[in-house]
Scaffold this active site. Structure first.
Site, PDB file in Angstrom:
ATOM      1  N   LYS A 185     -25.921 -41.897 -24.022  1.00  0.00           N
ATOM      2  CA  LYS A 185     -27.071 -42.313 -24.824  1.00  0.00           C
ATOM      3  C   LYS A 185     -26.719 -42.632 -26.289  1.00  0.00           C
ATOM      4  CE  LYS A 185     -30.591 -39.984 -22.008  1.00  0.00           C
ATOM      5  NZ  LYS A 185     -31.749 -39.071 -21.984  1.00  0.00           N
TER       6      LYS A 185
ATOM      7  N   ASP B 265     -37.902 -41.412 -23.593  1.00  0.00           N
ATOM      8  CA  ASP B 265     -38.006 -40.026 -23.123  1.00  0.00           C
ATOM      9  C   ASP B 265     -39.199 -39.291 -23.748  1.00  0.00           C
ATOM     10  OD1 ASP B 265     -35.863 -39.975 -21.339  1.00  0.00           O
ATOM     11  OD2 ASP B 265     -34.417 -39.415 -22.888  1.00  0.00           O
TER      12      ASP B 265
ATOM     13  N   TYR C 114     -35.846 -30.456 -14.146  1.00  0.00           N
ATOM     14  CA  TYR C 114     -36.600 -30.751 -12.927  1.00  0.00           C
ATOM     15  C   TYR C 114     -35.651 -30.751 -11.733  1.00  0.00           C
ATOM     16  CZ  TYR C 114     -34.468 -35.259 -13.728  1.00  0.00           C
ATOM     17  OH  TYR C 114     -33.544 -36.239 -13.958  1.00  0.00           O
TER      18      TYR C 114
HETATM   19  P1  NDP Z   1     -28.180 -30.843 -25.340  1.00  0.00           P
HETATM   20  O1  NDP Z   1     -26.866 -30.383 -24.800  1.00  0.00           O
HETATM   21  O2  NDP Z   1     -28.243 -31.980 -26.294  1.00  0.00           O
HETATM   22  O3  NDP Z   1     -28.909 -29.598 -26.103  1.00  0.00           O
HETATM   23  C1  NDP Z   1     -28.736 -28.328 -25.670  1.00  0.00           C
HETATM   24  C2  NDP Z   1     -29.732 -27.375 -26.379  1.00  0.00           C
HETATM   25  O4  NDP Z   1     -29.928 -26.257 -25.538  1.00  0.00           O
HETATM   26  C3  NDP Z   1     -29.237 -26.860 -27.716  1.00  0.00           C
HETATM   27  O5  NDP Z   1     -30.342 -26.693 -28.566  1.00  0.00           O
HETATM   28  C4  NDP Z   1     -28.623 -25.503 -27.324  1.00  0.00           C
HETATM   29  O6  NDP Z   1     -28.638 -24.566 -28.369  1.00  0.00           O
HETATM   30  C5  NDP Z   1     -29.602 -25.077 -26.251  1.00  0.00           C
HETATM   31  N1  NDP Z   1     -29.039 -24.138 -25.279  1.00  0.00           N
HETATM   32  C6  NDP Z   1     -28.067 -24.360 -24.355  1.00  0.00           C
HETATM   33  N2  NDP Z   1     -27.866 -23.249 -23.604  1.00  0.00           N
HETATM   34  C7  NDP Z   1     -28.728 -22.314 -24.056  1.00  0.00           C
HETATM   35  C8  NDP Z   1     -29.000 -20.958 -23.690  1.00  0.00           C
HETATM   36  N3  NDP Z   1     -28.336 -20.360 -22.680  1.00  0.00           N
HETATM   37  N4  NDP Z   1     -29.968 -20.295 -24.354  1.00  0.00           N
HETATM   38  C9  NDP Z   1     -30.640 -20.882 -25.364  1.00  0.00           C
HETATM   39  N5  NDP Z   1     -30.430 -22.163 -25.772  1.00  0.00           N
HETATM   40  C10 NDP Z   1     -29.476 -22.874 -25.121  1.00  0.00           C
HETATM   41  O7  NDP Z   1     -29.092 -31.082 -24.060  1.00  0.00           O
HETATM   42  P2  NDP Z   1     -30.292 -32.118 -23.948  1.00  0.00           P
HETATM   43  O8  NDP Z   1     -31.141 -31.962 -25.166  1.00  0.00           O
HETATM   44  O9  NDP Z   1     -29.773 -33.461 -23.614  1.00  0.00           O
HETATM   45  O10 NDP Z   1     -31.071 -31.617 -22.621  1.00  0.00           O
HETATM   46  C11 NDP Z   1     -31.866 -30.442 -22.633  1.00  0.00           C
HETATM   47  C12 NDP Z   1     -32.649 -30.327 -21.316  1.00  0.00           C
HETATM   48  O11 NDP Z   1     -33.621 -31.358 -21.200  1.00  0.00           O
HETATM   49  C13 NDP Z   1     -31.804 -30.405 -20.041  1.00  0.00           C
HETATM   50  O12 NDP Z   1     -32.272 -29.430 -19.116  1.00  0.00           O
HETATM   51  C14 NDP Z   1     -32.087 -31.794 -19.510  1.00  0.00           C
HETATM   52  O13 NDP Z   1     -31.955 -31.856 -18.094  1.00  0.00           O
HETATM   53  C15 NDP Z   1     -33.542 -31.954 -19.927  1.00  0.00           C
HETATM   54  N6  NDP Z   1     -33.990 -33.367 -20.014  1.00  0.00           N
HETATM   55  C16 NDP Z   1     -34.996 -33.781 -19.167  1.00  0.00           C
HETATM   56  C17 NDP Z   1     -35.465 -35.076 -19.223  1.00  0.00           C
HETATM   57  C18 NDP Z   1     -36.576 -35.504 -18.280  1.00  0.00           C
HETATM   58  O14 NDP Z   1     -36.805 -36.708 -18.132  1.00  0.00           O
HETATM   59  N7  NDP Z   1     -37.288 -34.585 -17.676  1.00  0.00           N
HETATM   60  C19 NDP Z   1     -34.910 -36.064 -20.177  1.00  0.00           C
HETATM   61  C20 NDP Z   1     -33.881 -35.518 -21.034  1.00  0.00           C
HETATM   62  C21 NDP Z   1     -33.437 -34.215 -20.938  1.00  0.00           C
HETATM   63  P3  NDP Z   1     -27.462 -24.547 -29.506  1.00  0.00           P
HETATM   64  O15 NDP Z   1     -27.813 -25.631 -30.468  1.00  0.00           O
HETATM   65  O16 NDP Z   1     -27.550 -23.193 -30.098  1.00  0.00           O
HETATM   66  O17 NDP Z   1     -26.159 -24.796 -28.774  1.00  0.00           O
END
Ligand code: NDP
Length: 277
Positions: A65, A101, A219
């Site tokens: 992306k 999104d 999902y």
């Molecule tokens: P990123 O890798 O960009 O972001 C990850 C985030 O999750 C960070 O804020 C990270 O925190 C946090 N994180 C990761 N593991 C943990 C944990 N164990 N406990 C607490 N916080 C955690 O991921 P994305 O933003 O791209 O995706 C996030 C979610 O959204 C995914 O599940 C993805 O599948 C979903 N999604 C769904 C879409 C849809 O159409 N339904 C579209 C896009 C995404 P830190 O900054 O501290 O590392």
């Protein structure tokens, strides 16, 4: 026949070909939509090859992306705000980059779940790409308050600072999970990647106001730990992100074809398909 594709790596799991084929059938549009595995070191070349072969547009998913953002020579305001592109439209002027999104999330909340953000207190968990993509459409829909909470607090604060300019009339703030104790919200959105690993952000109890909705962007794998914990903590309504997936696809389809599909029956059919598998 007009050609479209979703490009990602991996891509075999993608539901986008199924969704867009359903939209095309429903609206009588003659198009073909396929899934393309993009080489990790060959995203731009794959896009150019698809365009040269007659492609009209593409969806872009993990991990491309940001590269798609850089490749587009024009971008919509919501793509600029997201800093990432999930939709490319090819035209004689070049490549338009959009990000659908966040709009898909807001439409799922409003049209499918009866939880339009306007006037609500919203907690948005996470500060990664999904949160960044959701922020402008969420702020534009005028919630009363929007709190970004993240494990790494500095990332949440940076996003709140970046989006302050779009937050007129919205109480926009950022914090860590432990600072949420005593707060209550009408809508809690899990945009962390924790569910992907079967994990749960460490949230204090008592977050859900009466009638609140807990929404996990994840999902396709049944109830997540976040959804189960939300129910146990008093959330009366719980949803996963399948509706967001279908609604972001509907936004892309509308951009490409100039007409909006009826997403509700497609979401219902996809839900049945996933539940049966
Ligand atoms: P990123 O890798 O960009 O972001 C990850 C985030 O999750 C960070 O804020 C990270 O925190 C946090 N994180 C990761 N593991 C943990 C944990 N164990 N406990 C607490 N916080 C955690 O991921 P994305 O933003 O791209 O995706 C996030 C979610 O959204 C995914 O599940 C993805 O599948 C979903 N999604 C769904 C879409 C849809 O159409 N339904 C579209 C896009 C995404 P830190 O900054 O501290 O590392």
């Amino acid at each position: 026949m007009d050609r479209y594709a979703v490009i990602g790596n991996p891509i075999a799991h993608s539901k986008s070909p199924w969704i867009h084929t359903a939209f095309a059938r429903q609206t009588g549009q003659a198009l073909r939509y396929e899934a393309l595995l993009g080489p990790l070191d060959g995203f731009a070349a794959s896009v150019h090859a698809f365009r040269t072969a007659g492609g009209r547009g593409m969806n872009v998913t993990v991990p491309f992306k940001l590269e798609a953002y850089a490749l587009a020579n024009r971008r919509t305001p919501r793509a600029e705000a997201a800093g990432a592109v999930n939709t490319l439209a090819f035209d004689p002027a070049g490549i338009l980059g959009d990000n659908t999104d966040g709009a898909g999330l807001v439409r799922d909340l409003s049209a499918n779940l009866g939880c339009a953000p306007a006037g609500r207190r919203i907690l948005l968990l996470g500060a990664g790409g999904a949160t960044r993509g959701a922020l402008l459409p969420l702020l534009d829909s005028r919630p009363a308050a929007l709190i970004i909470a993240n494990r790494t607090v500095s990332k949440a604060r940076a996003l709140a600072g970046l989006f302050a300019v779009h937050a007129a009339g919205v109480a926009l703030d950022a914090c860590g999970f432990d600072e949420l104790a005593g707060e209550r919200f009408d809508l809690v959105i899990n945009a962390t990647a924790a569910s992907l690993a079967g994990e749960l952000p460490p949230l204090p109890p008592g977050l859900y106001a009466e009638g609140a909705l807990a929404y996990d962007m994840m999902y396709g794998r049944g109830d997540t730990p976040f959804m189960r914990a939300a129910r146990a903590d008093g959330a009366v309504r719980v949803a996963d992100g399948l509706g967001m997936l279908v609604e972001q696809a509907a936004e892309s389809f509308t951009l490409w074809r100039g007409l909006r599909p009826d997403s509700a029956p497609v979401l219902a059919a996809l839900r049945r398909l996933i539940d049966a598998s």
